[in-house]
Design a protein around this motif. Structure first.
Motif, mmCIF file in Angstrom:
data_model
loop_
_atom_site.group_PDB
_atom_site.id
_atom_site.type_symbol
_atom_site.label_atom_id
_atom_site.label_comp_id
_atom_site.label_asym_id
_atom_site.label_seq_id
_atom_site.Cartn_x
_atom_site.Cartn_y
_atom_site.Cartn_z
ATOM 1 N N LEU A 87 56.894 23.788 50.207
ATOM 2 C CA LEU A 87 58.192 24.377 50.190
ATOM 3 C C LEU A 87 59.484 22.995 50.052
ATOM 4 C CD1 LEU A 87 60.566 26.019 49.752
ATOM 5 C CD2 LEU A 87 60.089 26.814 52.152
ATOM 6 N N PHE A 88 59.581 22.095 51.378
ATOM 7 C CA PHE A 88 59.836 21.087 51.464
ATOM 8 C C PHE A 88 60.041 20.106 50.238
ATOM 9 C CE2 PHE A 88 60.232 16.936 53.032
ATOM 10 C CZ PHE A 88 61.398 16.403 53.175
ATOM 11 N N TRP A 89 59.380 19.622 49.729
ATOM 12 C CA TRP A 89 58.842 19.106 48.507
ATOM 13 C C TRP A 89 59.228 19.413 47.158
ATOM 14 C CZ3 TRP A 89 60.373 14.118 49.250
ATOM 15 C CH2 TRP A 89 60.004 13.052 48.973
ATOM 16 N N GLU A 90 59.411 20.686 47.065
ATOM 17 C CA GLU A 90 59.265 21.425 45.309
ATOM 18 C C GLU A 90 60.418 20.174 44.686
ATOM 19 O OE1 GLU A 90 57.847 22.605 42.503
ATOM 20 O OE2 GLU A 90 56.056 23.024 43.960
ATOM 21 N N PHE A 91 61.911 20.954 44.523
ATOM 22 C CA PHE A 91 62.465 20.402 44.272
ATOM 23 C C PHE A 91 62.620 18.267 44.544
ATOM 24 C CE2 PHE A 91 63.711 24.341 45.457
ATOM 25 C CZ PHE A 91 64.514 24.680 44.288
ATOM 26 N N PRO A 92 62.525 17.906 45.545
ATOM 27 C CA PRO A 92 62.703 16.336 45.335
ATOM 28 C C PRO A 92 61.276 16.081 44.155
ATOM 29 C CG PRO A 92 62.292 17.139 47.411
ATOM 30 C CD PRO A 92 62.461 18.269 46.487
ATOM 31 N N THR A 93 59.778 17.093 44.463
ATOM 32 C CA THR A 93 58.933 16.179 43.496
ATOM 33 C C THR A 93 59.260 17.074 41.649
ATOM 34 O OG1 THR A 93 56.810 16.186 43.791
ATOM 35 C CG2 THR A 93 57.464 17.939 43.141
ATOM 36 N N VAL A 94 59.890 17.712 41.504
ATOM 37 C CA VAL A 94 60.106 17.940 39.901
ATOM 38 C C VAL A 94 61.898 17.029 39.553
ATOM 39 C CG1 VAL A 94 59.144 20.653 40.054
ATOM 40 C CG2 VAL A 94 61.384 19.940 40.139
#
Length: 521
Positions: free
Chosen positions: A114-121
């Motif tokens: 959850l923490f990294w989902e938006f940064p990764t996309v």
């Protein structure tokens, strides 16, 4: 069929022509701004001038199938095996710290996800998609092997958190790649080809853990062997992705220049577009204001809560029937076969019938029935019926693969696509976090509240599925009326409509902005 030389020649003519302005002048259209269009425009232009035979396209599709779904399946096999390794390691585990804190370390993975989902996309949109994915796989393989280096709860929790961060890019990247290379009526089946790994890893992981449970050596505890083996496998898969998985049709090294052009022309009429490196705020806003986005989010969380529960506790449920830990590892494997069969069926049906929501209904009903059996026959001595219930309860997993296909087929505009994919996967992680907590130790061994929650959530999901289907049918009906009105107002012929459809295909327009976009129900 055109040769590579003739295709390149036609391409050069397209790039030098002023057809776009000619059509605008002829039809009185507002110019489409292609300066922010897809990378595909640089290769094939705004109009289709090169045409390929059906036989040529079939051969090209077979070539793509040999590489893209195959490597995607290897990625998913590794990811799901790594993600659920905790379920297998627990059965052969000597580390009391993990047994005592099982719910917390189960949750850690999804917290990182959850923490990294938006940064990764966001990062993946700026970089070459497959290369970014491959790098993440190599890193998570190393992290998984490091699980064998500690018996400390804090370190183990941190490693699970980092593992979730690395694996958060998998589904968004693979969905984007499938949507770029395949037509709408081909996407659900290809997604199912890699999503079946969720079920097959349940079979493979169970047998591996069962075999390792007989290990009597003292050099390493059995659970550490599991992490070293699975981590090494992930590193190998990551290297394969880095070398062979293509990023998009525009720069696919596995294809000739002519084949890249053909790959783009295959998907032009679907209006889904390809890749675009520019992050567009207006597309993010559209994604957030689209009611279908939030229904997809709701669908995802309704199916992810049961996933978080069953992926970590399925073996525990089977053991509660009176089996040993070793027997449980083997007895859980048939559920993987049944789940995989349902994934393949739903993928086939989804593309064959042009449906996305009805296959979800097919996937949910056996799970609802299975949960009802486990609740109703709680305490029964009929182990055969209870095992049957645990085998069919996993069919709901097909729902998430169909949601992936729904996103791929029903969203246009690259930034909108990655935003909705990110929201879907972030919700997936939230649902799984909740899911790790619905089977509480105080409810053991029957876990009736957790089983009841699964049944209720999926019944609600049935209603959401029918609502999403109705909305897309209504959108298509309205779009058909709008197109007919525009055709009459501008005096378009059928050829003019097709010409405009081609112009819009790679302009990086959203599905709302593109008059020619058709939704898959």
């Amino acid at each position: 069929m055109s040769s590579e030389t003739s295709a390149a020649k036609n391409l050069d003519e397209v790039e030098k022509s002023s057809q776009l302005e000619t059509y605008d002048e002829k039809l009185g259209l507002d110019s489409i701004d292609t300066s922010d269009g897809d990378a595909a425009l640089q290769l094939v232009g705004a109009q289709a001038t090169v045409h390929f035979s059906e036989e040529y396209n079939r051969k090209l599709r077979r070539k793509l199938d040999f590489v893209i779904p195959t490597i995607s399946a290897a990625v998913y096999f590794s990811q799901y095996l790594d993600k659920t390794s905790l379920n297998y390691a627990r059965r052969v585990l000597f580390a009391a710290m993990l047994v005592d804190n099982y719910n917390l370390v189960s949750m850690a993975f999804y917290l990182g996800y959850l923490f990294w989902e938006f940064p990764t996309v966001y990062i993946s949109q700026k970089l070459r998609l497959a290369k970014y994915l491959g790098g993440n796989i190599v890193v998570w393989g190393i992290i998984l092997m490091l699980h064998a280096s500690t018996d400390n709860f804090g370190a183990f929790f941190a490693l699970r958190f980092l593992l979730g961060m690395c694996e958060s890019c998998v589904a968004p990247c693979l969905i984007l790649i499938i949507s770029m290379f395949y037509k709408k009526d081909e996407q659900a089946k290809r997604i199912s080809w890699f999503y079946i790994m969720n079920g097959l890893t349940q079979v493979f992981g169970g047998f591996v853990a069962y075999g390792i449970s007989f290990y009597g050596g003292k050099a390493l505890p059995p659970y550490k062997i599991i992490y070293i083996l699975l981590g090494a496998l992930a590193v190998v898969v990551g290297i394969v992705v880095l070398i062979w998985l293509p990023d998009s049709p525009v720069n696919a090294s596995m294809l000739t220049r002519e084949e890249r052009i053909a790959a783009l022309e295959r998907v032009r009429n679907d209006q889904g577009g390809t890749e675009n490196k520019k992050f567009k705020k207006d597309q993010v806003i559209e994604a957030l204001t689209d009611v279908r986005t939030w229904l997809v989010v709701l669908s995802t969380i309704l199916t992810s809560i049961p996933n978080g529960a069953l992926s970590n506790f399925s073996n525990i449920i089977i053991k509660s029937f009176g089996y040993t830990s070793k027997q449980t590892l083997i007895l859980g494997t048939p559920a993987g076969f049944i789940g995989s069969a349902m994934v393949l069926f739903c993928g086939w049906y989804s593309d064959k019938k042009g449906e996305r929501m009805i296959p979800i209904v097919f996937a949910l009903i056996p799970t609802i029935v299975g949960a009802a059996i486990l609740i109703g026959l709680n305490g029964s001595s009929n182990k055969g019926v209870l095992l049957f219930a645990t085998y069919i309860i996993g069919t709901f997993g097909s729902a998430l693969s169909t949601i992936y296909a729904y996103n791929a087929s029903n969203t246009s505009g690259h930034t909108k696509k990655v935003t909705i994919n990110a929201m879907t996967m972030a919700t997936f992680s939230i649902g799984n976090i909740i899911g790790t907590e619905i089977f509480q130790p105080k409810d053991a061994p029957a876990y009736i509240p957790g089983k009841t929650a699964i049944m209720v959530l999926l019944i609600v999901q049935l209603g959401v599925s029918f609502l999403l289907r109705y909305i897309n049918i209504r959108l298509n009906r309205n779009r058909k009326i709008q197109l007919a009105e525009e055709k009459a107002r501008r005096g378009w012929t059928d050829e003019d409509v097709q010409r405009e459809r081609e112009r819009h295909a790679f302009a990086d327009l959203t599905d709302r902005q593109n008059l020619f976009f058709i939704y898959t129900c």
